[in-house]
Design a protein around this motif. Structure first.
Motif, PDB file in Angstrom:
ATOM      1  N   ASN A 205       0.819  -1.211   0.000  1.00 18.03           N
ATOM      2  CA  ASN A 205       0.000   0.000   0.000  1.00 18.03           C
ATOM      3  C   ASN A 205       0.852   1.260   0.000  1.00 18.03           C
ATOM      4  O   ASN A 205       0.541   2.237  -0.694  1.00 18.03           O
ATOM      5  CB  ASN A 205      -0.943   0.009   1.204  1.00 18.03           C
ATOM      6  CG  ASN A 205      -2.215  -0.777   0.960  1.00 18.03           C
ATOM      7  OD1 ASN A 205      -2.285  -1.577   0.032  1.00 18.03           O
ATOM      8  ND2 ASN A 205      -3.220  -0.559   1.789  1.00 18.03           N
ATOM      9  N   ALA A 208       2.198   2.214  -3.282  1.00 18.90           N
ATOM     10  CA  ALA A 208       1.134   2.657  -4.195  1.00 18.90           C
ATOM     11  C   ALA A 208       0.464   3.943  -3.721  1.00 18.90           C
ATOM     12  O   ALA A 208      -0.476   4.427  -4.370  1.00 18.90           O
ATOM     13  CB  ALA A 208       0.094   1.550  -4.340  1.00 18.90           C
ATOM     14  N   LYS A 210      -1.370   4.274  -1.111  1.00 19.20           N
ATOM     15  CA  LYS A 210      -2.682   3.961  -0.542  1.00 19.20           C
ATOM     16  C   LYS A 210      -2.641   4.046   0.985  1.00 19.20           C
ATOM     17  O   LYS A 210      -1.560   3.931   1.585  1.00 19.20           O
ATOM     18  CB  LYS A 210      -3.115   2.555  -0.966  1.00 19.20           C
ATOM     19  CG  LYS A 210      -3.344   2.404  -2.467  1.00 19.20           C
ATOM     20  CD  LYS A 210      -3.772   0.976  -2.802  1.00 19.20           C
ATOM     21  CE  LYS A 210      -4.022   0.815  -4.288  1.00 19.20           C
ATOM     22  NZ  LYS A 210      -4.422  -0.583  -4.615  1.00 19.20           N
ATOM     23  N   ALA A 282      -2.947   8.389  -2.760  1.00 23.44           N
ATOM     24  CA  ALA A 282      -3.976   7.911  -3.682  1.00 23.44           C
ATOM     25  C   ALA A 282      -5.301   8.649  -3.523  1.00 23.44           C
ATOM     26  O   ALA A 282      -6.080   8.752  -4.473  1.00 23.44           O
ATOM     27  CB  ALA A 282      -4.187   6.408  -3.489  1.00 23.44           C
ATOM     28  N   LYS A 283      -5.563   9.187  -2.335  1.00 27.80           N
ATOM     29  CA  LYS A 283      -6.842   9.871  -2.091  1.00 27.80           C
ATOM     30  C   LYS A 283      -6.773  11.364  -2.403  1.00 27.80           C
ATOM     31  O   LYS A 283      -7.690  11.938  -2.976  1.00 27.80           O
ATOM     32  CB  LYS A 283      -7.287   9.659  -0.643  1.00 27.80           C
ATOM     33  CG  LYS A 283      -7.845   8.268  -0.371  1.00 27.80           C
ATOM     34  CD  LYS A 283      -8.538   8.212   0.984  1.00 27.80           C
ATOM     35  CE  LYS A 283      -9.261   6.885   1.164  1.00 27.80           C
ATOM     36  NZ  LYS A 283      -9.994   6.838   2.460  1.00 27.80           N
TER      37      LYS A 283
END
Length: 365
Positions: A205, A208, A210, A282-283
């Motif tokens: 994560n 990435a 995340k 990612a957000k």
């Protein structure tokens, strides 16, 4: 020849690789190749006559009879199990089927084969059952670590199913004389760990961008054991353990989950800096400076055990085993392995895995 069940999973595949690099003895490897079983773990043995792989289910009595008759192993090492607590909460039946029914059928097939052996081979035969410290339940902050005489008190469907399998193994020794050995290990980590468990999930994560989901307050404590140390302990127990005995295997590394996550983040900051890799959240889409920015506390899982700790002194005292890795050396090797084996990671991140992570953590993060 030895007969390994679940030898394409995390611990099982590490054991098979270590076995083949340290001995000349052939391994018969039976694995159902469910979601966490991965033949890519064993790619280096693809052309090796030392490794014989069979895809199949430990509940398949006829297949087991056939394999025993054909290959005539001197030992069974039983790794095959459903092992993820979160999955057991959502779907407990698979854990009962594999861990309880599967172990029972494997024991029955083993007993039938063992009864037909000549006296010397019968005396030398071993059935080694690989289990978990979770069967002992949970500890308070000042409670002594789990020993081999700690009463069982499983708190999840997973740990209850493993406790059931442990009891069956014990019963087959006391009732039928089957020469069994049981090992109860603490949390393993290392290469080829399917990324639903804490450490590989954090690594995957983080790279990435995340969220890094941490249950509750992150203060759940576990003992951490490098997988290659665990495999070496199993080999030692197989060689010299006393039939009917249980041996706890631990790393002498009690760590809170949040400390594990922060350690992984710090190592990634050092070895794969987010800025140099261009990692973005990612957000939010914002560039990351430190991976710890991704830590997200989520709702705790039901019945989450607070603390596990393993007293592994019996194994050291009686068989001379102790872990070779500290947590600091083992976790560095683990992070380095994942960074160097991104093709393997990509290969396991298929649609079913992503769906699982979204179901488990998506609504909580």
């Amino acid at each position: 020849m030895i007969f390994v069940t679940g030898g394409a999973g995390f611990i099982g595949s590490n054991f098979v690789l270590q076995w083949c690099s340290n001995t000349d003895e052939t391994v018969l490897n039976l694995d159902a190749l469910t979601y966490a079983g991965n033949l890519a773990n064993l790619q280096s043995l693809e052309q090796s006559p030392q490794h014989r792989f069979v895809q199949g289910d430990i509940r398949d009595t006829e297949l087991l009879k056939q394999l025993f008759a054909e290959h005539k192993p001197r030992a069974v090492l039983h790794f095959a199990a459903e092992s993820h607590v979160d999955r057991s909460i959502i779907g407990p039946e698979a854990f009962v089927e594999t861990n309880v029914v599967g172990t029972f059928r494997l024991l029955e097939a083993t007993r039938a084969y063992w009864n037909g052996l000549e006296a010397a081979d019968k005396a030398a035969f071993r059935f080694l059952h690989v289990s978990t410290d979770e069967v002992y339940g949970t500890l308070g902050p000042n409670d002594p670590a789990f020993s081999e005489t700690t009463p069982y008190a499983p708190n999840s469907p997973y740990s209850a199913s493993k406790a059931g399998s442990d009891h069956m193994v014990r019963a087959y020794h006391h009732t039928y004389g089957l020469p069994v050995l049981t090992t109860n290990c603490s949390n393993n980590y290392g290469p080829y760990h399917f990324p639903e468990k804490l450490i590989p999930l954090m690594i995957v994560n983080a790279l990435a961008g995340k969220p890094l989901p941490v249950y509750g307050d992150g203060q759940q404590i576990r003992d951490w054991l490098y997988v290659e140390d665990h495999c070496a302990a199993i080999r030692r127990v197989l060689d010299a353990g006393t039939p009917g005995e249980t041996y706890n295997v631990g790393g002498w590394n009690e760590k809170a989950n949040i400390d594990i996550v922060q350690t992984v983040c710090a190592l990634l900051d050092e070895l794969a800096p987010a800025g140099k890799r261009g990692v973005r959240h990612a957000k939010t889409g914002e560039s990351l400076t430190h991976y710890a920015e991704l830590i997200a506390f989520v709702t705790d899982r039901p019945g989450h055990d607070r603390r596990y700790a393993i007293d592994a002194r019996k194994l050291e005292r009686e068989l001379g085993w102790k872990p070779a890795e500290t947590f600091e050396t083992g976790i560095r090797k683990t992070v380095q392995w994942y960074l160097a084996n991104q093709d393997w990671v990509t290969g396991v991140l298929d649609g079913s895995y992503r769906d699982w992570v979204q179901t488990q953590y998506g609504a909580k993060a």
